[in-house]
Design an enzyme around this catalytic site. Sequence first.
Site, PDB file in Angstrom:
ATOM      1  N   HIS A  82      11.128  -6.874  -5.350  1.00  0.00           N
ATOM      2  CA  HIS A  82      10.843  -5.497  -5.753  1.00  0.00           C
ATOM      3  C   HIS A  82      10.072  -4.748  -4.675  1.00  0.00           C
ATOM      4  O   HIS A  82       9.122  -5.281  -4.102  1.00  0.00           O
ATOM      5  CB  HIS A  82      10.034  -5.498  -7.053  1.00  0.00           C
ATOM      6  CG  HIS A  82      10.133  -4.220  -7.814  1.00  0.00           C
ATOM      7  ND1 HIS A  82       9.527  -3.058  -7.392  1.00  0.00           N
ATOM      8  CD2 HIS A  82      10.784  -3.915  -8.967  1.00  0.00           C
ATOM      9  CE1 HIS A  82       9.788  -2.089  -8.254  1.00  0.00           C
ATOM     10  NE2 HIS A  82      10.546  -2.579  -9.224  1.00  0.00           N
ATOM     11  N   ALA A 171      -4.718  -4.761   0.738  1.00  0.00           N
ATOM     12  CA  ALA A 171      -4.361  -4.181  -0.562  1.00  0.00           C
ATOM     13  C   ALA A 171      -3.352  -3.053  -0.453  1.00  0.00           C
ATOM     14  O   ALA A 171      -2.816  -2.598  -1.460  1.00  0.00           O
ATOM     15  CB  ALA A 171      -5.612  -3.667  -1.284  1.00  0.00           C
TER      16      ALA A 171
END
Length: 305
Positions: A82, A171
């Site tokens: 994804h 992140a």
Amino acid sequence: MNEIIEAIPNVSEAKRENVLNEIISSLREIENIVVLDVKPDKNHNRTVITIIGDRKGLYSTAKVLYKKALELIDLREHIGEHPRIGTVDVFPVVPIRNVSMEDCVAFSKELGKMVADEYKIPVYLYEESATKEERKDLPNIRKGEFEGLFEKIKDPNWYPDFGEPVVHPSAGATVIGARMPLIAYNINLGTSSVEIANKIARAIRHISGGLRYVRAMGVMLEDRNIAQVSINMINYQKTPLYRVMELVKAEASRYGVNVIGSEIVGLVPEEALFSVADFYLKLENFSFDQILERKIHKALEEKKT
């Protein structure tokens, strides 16, 4: 709980159960929220978490979730089917009860400022919260993914809505916004050809001339050796599930391929399934009041008052 907002954060982790368990356990300790569903997908290496709460509870949820993801997930080591740009890739908020879409837009901006200020993660606003037309659609923001974002974010057109135009090294970035309920709906094909899945995805998705309110892409489910059309239904009322299924079946038949199954990731509004039943059963004059559980719930609520 007087007001109810639904949050459906998508976390870029599904393969390490210990990491996922630690994240979910920390969320379950937060007051004024309920974790309704946790749906990990190891092929996508992504977990969809469904939570309801009020603004105070969901603000705390966001603080804990981004902090835990920052501690436990490194996107430089992440591999999955994804597309993603962040450890907490997307954090949508949906008005459910006693709260308006405008309230959720304002709330999403509060969350965005907090995430950027506290964790130095750049934040993009999308859907109803978008500050630019090209940012309404999530795929536009995700284009290039985490790896391509380091250059993309330097373009003034792609400066984040909150935070500095610098990608967090582990992140990445995140996308936050208010939207209506979305259905993550995947259709599995009787073939291992991702090329066929991508051709079908192009035929059904709105951006390439298909159905309005449909986003789609082809992916490979390695553990089953089958291809999948991975779909986001962004308005199930205007483009219902059965219409997508019928079009996928028609397109698949062109390549001699059958649809062998489908799945809904996370939770789904009952109205969406009702319309499917109505279509395939060819029901006449059927109403929600004929659903047993609905009738029981309504009767019990009336008895309370």
